[in-house]
Each structure stands twice: as structure tokens, then as C-alpha cells.
Design an enzyme around this catalytic site. Sequence first.
Site, PDB file in Angstrom:
ATOM      1  N   ILE A   1       0.837  -1.193   0.000  1.00 42.30           N
ATOM      2  CA  ILE A   1       0.000   0.000   0.000  1.00 42.30           C
ATOM      3  C   ILE A   1       0.880   1.255   0.000  1.00 42.30           C
ATOM      4  CG2 ILE A   1      -2.021  -1.029   1.120  1.00 42.30           C
ATOM      5  CD1 ILE A   1      -0.029   1.118   3.248  1.00 42.30           C
TER       6      ILE A   1
ATOM      7  N   ALA B   1       5.289   2.463  -0.657  1.00 39.95           N
ATOM      8  CA  ALA B   1       6.698   2.086  -0.776  1.00 39.95           C
ATOM      9  C   ALA B   1       7.531   3.268  -0.319  1.00 39.95           C
ATOM     10  CB  ALA B   1       7.022   1.748  -2.223  1.00 39.95           C
ATOM     11  N   ALA B   2       8.437   3.002   0.580  1.00 40.15           N
ATOM     12  CA  ALA B   2       9.275   4.088   1.092  1.00 40.15           C
ATOM     13  C   ALA B   2      10.728   3.781   0.778  1.00 40.15           C
ATOM     14  CB  ALA B   2       9.036   4.241   2.580  1.00 40.15           C
ATOM     15  N   SER B   3      11.612   4.617   1.308  1.00 38.95           N
ATOM     16  CA  SER B   3      13.009   4.491   0.912  1.00 38.95           C
ATOM     17  C   SER B   3      13.621   3.146   1.298  1.00 38.95           C
ATOM     18  CB  SER B   3      13.817   5.620   1.545  1.00 38.95           C
ATOM     19  OG  SER B   3      13.586   5.639   2.929  1.00 38.95           O
ATOM     20  N   LEU B   4      13.322   2.701   2.506  1.00 38.33           N
ATOM     21  CA  LEU B   4      13.998   1.493   2.985  1.00 38.33           C
ATOM     22  C   LEU B   4      13.136   0.243   2.908  1.00 38.33           C
ATOM     23  CD1 LEU B   4      15.761   3.015   6.131  1.00 38.33           C
ATOM     24  CD2 LEU B   4      16.564   2.939   3.777  1.00 38.33           C
ATOM     25  N   GLY B   5      11.821   0.437   2.796  1.00 42.95           N
ATOM     26  CA  GLY B   5      10.975  -0.742   2.785  1.00 42.95           C
ATOM     27  C   GLY B   5       9.653  -0.456   2.120  1.00 42.95           C
TER      28      GLY B   5
ATOM     29  N   LYS C   1       5.668  -3.832   7.553  1.00 45.90           N
ATOM     30  CA  LYS C   1       6.720  -3.149   6.777  1.00 45.90           C
ATOM     31  C   LYS C   1       7.842  -4.141   6.519  1.00 45.90           C
ATOM     32  CE  LYS C   1       9.206   0.606   8.383  1.00 45.90           C
ATOM     33  NZ  LYS C   1       9.368   2.043   8.605  1.00 45.90           N
TER      34      LYS C   1
ATOM     35  N   ASP D   1      11.788  12.761  12.061  1.00 42.87           N
ATOM     36  CA  ASP D   1      11.474  12.695  10.630  1.00 42.87           C
ATOM     37  C   ASP D   1       9.986  12.958  10.411  1.00 42.87           C
ATOM     38  OD1 ASP D   1      11.981  12.293   7.984  1.00 42.87           O
ATOM     39  OD2 ASP D   1      11.963  10.111   8.068  1.00 42.87           O
TER      40      ASP D   1
END
Length: 769
Positions: free
Chosen positions: A282, A284-288, A305, A439
Amino acid sequence: MPTQLSVPTVAGGRFSQLTLQNRFAGIHGLSGTSWKGVRLNCGRHRRSGYRGNSVRAVLVRNPPPAERSRGNLENGSARSVGRDDDFSVGRSRNDAVVSSNGNGGAASRRDGLEFRNPSELVATRIEKKQRAKIVGDQESEAEARAALRAANVAEYDPVRLIQRYSKEPLKVLGRALKVTTTLGAFAISVLIDERRGKINENMRKRAKELRERLTFLGPTFVKIGQGLSTRPDLCPPAYLEELAELQDALPTFPDVEAFACIERELGKPMESMYSAITASPIAAASLGQVYKAQLRSTGEIVAVKVQRPYIEEAVALDFYLLRGICGLVDKYVDVVTSDVVALLDEFARRVYQELNYVQEGRNAIRFGQLYGDRPDVLVPGIYWDYVSAKVLTMEWVDGVKLSEQDTITAQGLDIIKLVDIGIQCSLRQLLEHGYFHADPHPGNLLATPDGKLAFLDFGMMSETPPTARFAIIGHVVHLVNRDYEAMARDYYALDFLEPDVDVSPIVPALKNFFDDVLEATVSELNFKTIVDGLGAVLYKYPFNVPAYYALILRSLTVLEGLALYTDPNFKVLAASYPYFAKRLLTDKNPYLRDALIELLFKDGTFRWNRLENLLVQGRKDSEYRASDVLQPVLDLLLGSGGEELRSLVEREAVRVSEALVVGSAIQSYKSVPQPLRDFIDRGNNVIRIKESEEIEMLALREQVLRIWNLLRSTSGFDPASLQPIVEVLRRSEAQAMGGRIAGSITRRLAARALQQLLKQPTPTPTLTS
Ligand SMILES: Nc1ncnc2c1ncn2[C@@H]1O[C@H](COP(=O)(O)OP(=O)(O)OP(=O)(O)O)[C@@H](O)[C@H]1O
């Protein structure tokens, strides 16, 4: 219209039911049809944050009949199931693959019982405590097991990186070529723009290009881009906007690999852990990337995640390369005075920490313990049995990203209120407990349907040291007071300056800047204006801004930026003032009490308007209590070492008492009808007082009465809460002070009476203590 489907092979064999979700096309008509013997249930995807018009598939394993009926029965009581629209389409409404929610059902029944016998109540409380302890123990055991699963997680070690990659020159060369050609091409385009005078014209195009190039280079560069996206001091707005896209619109990796990773990491087959999981991520981010799933054991809806494959290898190689480049910069580029290698090491350490999801889970728990009890804040819980270094299973949060303001408004939620929750929570994070979310970009803040602000992504946390917390509040006080010398001195406590640096040249620079901007009151100032101004001043001096400070500024500017979309007049400092006021009025910390005194007694005069302002602002803070306000102030007044303040207060007490007594007399006299007044004083003014003095006295009286009313009308004000103050007043110092005040007032009033008698203006007597 039939919809194309592709079923991931890893899941295809395991799941016997499949639910389709078309994000916008609305293919509800497909529900109940079957494809290759698999039942299809489709629904419009309503959760915002999804882009495009693709079909998402939710694979749901068919439950045994007994479980199915239990699901049907308990559908209404399953808390997390009912909260979600899109996910429940194929699950609870049509097929009810909702396993028993042991907690939910049982708890509500237990809550429904009526206990009349107090001993039964006590017994229940004890039972609850014992149960909480058992749950707590089980949680810690599960956490320990998760930590064990993450025992071999890599840590950032530059020496080991050198050992590792000095043996693989070809690999290093290949990557170096890729990075230099990708970023070099961008740099050349910018140089050409500059030569042709087209920097501004092509800015948006170049920003987009940079975002694409960073995405192409992978996680390390995406993280760098994310960092830049929140630095208005380094990037023009067009770049900030484009780079902000790196926060959540990133390419996904194959689901097959993600599911295989979950099984490998948790050591169990998928279907034994999750009774349903979305077939594609659902987000997608930088690391996962993140999936939505349902726990088989409890039926709860969770977010899973999963880390990108081979990510540690990728970032390790990049940091090895970047460290080499930074080393060259340190050695040969004289204009760069900071230790670039040290900065990179710090950044790399943080990225490595983010790669350990067990640590992220712990961060979330700590954050939840500190701030999650606030009714307007939501922190997702962690399911430790489904956590490892590369897999994090947490409570699903149903909500809309704070950046999607139209959707939020369409839901009837107030964006400014949500930003304000964010600011209040951030202030507590930064200045109270010092443990903060480092963050807080808009993708990590969700507005829930019931108006709460949910925090996500606890990979990057930071701490403000205690001295700095108080120094920041003090700094705001000094700013309000325009006490530039004190402001300059604060930079030692804030760790901006080494103790041997002379602050005297900084004072005029601060004065120059702030005298201009403080034309407006501080609360009317834009936070960014202050930050930029300070930046410009600090830039010229040997300052070293600690990482935590930059992160604090970032989190508040992010929130201010969000609010400015909706309300161009929003001021973060005005929104923060109630918190500062509450802290100043109630905190017993000596540093803050001194700051309060500095604020209230400027140049030996008591600033009633400031006290009034603090009280007006402070009571806007949800945690403000009138009883807390008086206690520290009285302690300070009557404690040892408060002589100077005591004499100031005594003088002020006399002035106020006189204003109250004489002011009331003036008011009463003026309220008497003129004929009656003539009769009383037979043509002479009974109250002989200079007009200016009368105005001042009446104004003071009004203000003091307003302040008293403010105190009394503060919600939750309970006269019983004043008991400790009564105790303080019983102390001998207080009694002695009371006596002295009364003496002075009597003398002043006597002088005035004499003056009235003699009908001769006499000079105002000087006060003695
Ligand atoms: N508990 C949750 N409930 C609902 N959605 C979630 C949850 N956790 C994460 N998400 C979604 O997944 C996205 C990415 O999650 P998260 O920010 O934790 O990943 P990350 O890899 O740490 O991202 P980043 O690139 O910001 O470091 C979020 O923006 C949100 O849309």
C-alpha cells in the site's frame, strides 16, 4: 469490463480466496464472481494516498467454517476490523474471515458488568493490574524474542567497510561510475543553465530531474534527497517540493521477495501468521514497503513493513564511496570548514539504525509511552511476535496523510487543529521529555477519521539534552525581552559556541536583525523568518549548530509549512506560546523560574501585562492548571535567596493594594450622582489626585482584577488546590512580608489621608521595606 489480474506465485499456492480492489474504477460489480476457481470480491479503494488507477488484489485464505461463523458473529465487536473500509470489502462484509478477537469481545462484556460491591471493585482493579502485568511480561518476552531474531543486524562501522570493499575494487568502480555519471550529468545541466542565464526558467525541470536521478541511485541517495527536502536553507522551493515526493512515492520491489523475506525472517509460513495480506504494497518508502494484513491469531488489522532486499549491501557500498569523497573534501577543499567525514558518519549511523526494525519498534513503544496517552495523538502499537530486523508488524492506522489537505477537509476535519496537535506534541517532545520524532514529514503524519493525529515511522528519533531544553525556552523569553546579551549567552548553553568564544560581537548583529523583525510582537512572527534571520546571523560567526537543533527547527517548520497552505496567516510561534506560557508559569525548574522572573520584572518594574498575557495564553494549553501556577511562584518568593525579588514584590504589592483601595474609592466616588457629590464635598474634590496618577491607578486596578478573574475562572480551578499555598503562606517569611506590606500600605494611605486633610498636594512618599 473484466479486470486483468496477476497473482503473485508465492501467495497463489497458499491463499484460496482473492479480493480485488480497484482504486478508482469502482468494480464492485465483480464481487462474488470467480476467476480460475478463486472467488473475487472487489471494492472501490477509498483510502487516500494511492495514486494511479491500478487494481490491487487482497489475498484471503478461506477460514474453516467454524471460524467463519465466529467471524460473522463477532464482526461487530472486532475493533480494528470495523475501522477500515477498503480492507474489509473482501473480508468481513462478504466472507467474514474475521477470527475471534479475544480481547475486544471479552473486554466489552467485562466492561458491561455492574459492580456494586466496593471490595469487588478493588478485586477487579487488582485483577486488571495483574492482567496488565502478565500482558506486560508477555510483551517483554516477545520483544526479547524479536531482538534475538535481529541479533545479527549490521551496524555502521567505517573501518569494516574499508576492509570489506578494498577487496572488491571492481564493484566499487562500477558503482562509482554509476553515481558520478548520474549526478555528473545533472551538474553539467545546471552549469549549462547558469551559463545561459536559465537557472530560474529551468529550475522546476532540473528539480524533477534530480529527484529521478536520486531515485535511480537507490535508498542511500533517496535518504539524502529526503534530508535535503526539508532544508529550505539549502534548497530553493522548487527543489523542496520535488524532493518531498521522495518521501513516499518510490518504486516498489517484487511482492514475491517481500513475502519470502517475511517467512525467512519470522521463521513461519505466511498463512500461519496472517489470515489476509494485500497482494501488493500500500506504500513504498526508501527502505521498505508496507502491506496491510490481518493477524491470524487475533483478527487485528496490521501494517507490515518489509525491508528492501540487499539494502544493507547497497547502503554499505554507497557510504564507503561517499566517505572516500568526503575525505577528499576535508583534505583539499579549504572553503568547507566542517568535518564532512564526521557529518557523513553521523548520517550513516542513523540510516543503519533505521535498518533495524526492532529498534524502530522500541522507539515506537517509547514514543507511545511518552505521548500516546494524549487523547488527540495516536501511536500504533507493535506486535512483537511478528517483528525482526527486516519485518515490522504494527497496528494499522486508518487515516489520511496530512499533506492531502483536500481529502482531510472533505472528511470534515480541521487541518489547522491537526497541525496544532502536531505542534503541541512536538513541543512536548522537544522541550519536555527531549525524545523526539526526527522525521516528521507530512507522509509520516496521518489524520484519523476521528480527528486524531497519528505518528508513523519511528526509524529516526533524536534527543534534546536537558540543558538545551531549558535554554530554548529561556531563549524565547530573551527574545521577547529583546535581551540580546542574554540571547548571545544562551548559545553557550545551547552548545552552539565553545565557552572560549567571545559573544560580544554577536550582540549588535542580533540587535540589528531582531530590532527590525520585532516591530511586530514575537507571536506575530513567522517561525521561518526567525530561523532564517538567526541562520544569517549565526552564519558569520564560529557557530556549530548541533544536529538535534536542526531537527527541531525542521519539525516545526514542516508543521508551519503544512498550516500555511490552509491559513497563510498561521504562526507557529503564536501556536506555541500557550505551551511556553504554561511551562514558565508552572515549571519549578530553577532555570525556568528565573526566566519567568526575568520576563515579569523587567528593569525593576513588574510587567502586569506580561503576567496577564501569560495567564491568557497558558490556560489555552490543555495541561494547564491554575493551582500549579501559584505554587512555584510562591516558593520562589519565599525561598532563601529571593530577597531582591521579595523587595520588588513588596513594592509592587503596595502599589497594587493602593490601586485597589484608592482606585475603588475613586470609582465609588465617581459613581455617585453629581448633586450628591456636590453635597458630600461641598464643591471641593474630596479625592485629590493627579489625573495621570488616577488613570494609571485605575488601569492597574482593572488589570489586577482581570488577572484575578482569569485565575478564578480557569477551568478546573478548585479552591482546595490552594491548600499548599496556604501552607506556604504560613511560613514565617510570608508573614513577615505580609506585615511589611501592610505597614507600607498603611503609611501610603495615611500620607494620602493627610494630604486630603491639608488639601495640599504632597510628594508621593518613598517606600521602605
Ligand atoms: N501503521 C501504519 N498504518 C497505516 N499505514 C502505514 C503504517 N505504517 C506505515 N504506513 C504507510 O507506509 C508508508 C511508509 O511507512 P514508513 O514511513 O514507516 O516507511 P519508511 O521506509 O521508514 O519510510 P521513510 O522513507 O519515510 O523512512 C507511510 O507513509 C504510510 O503511508
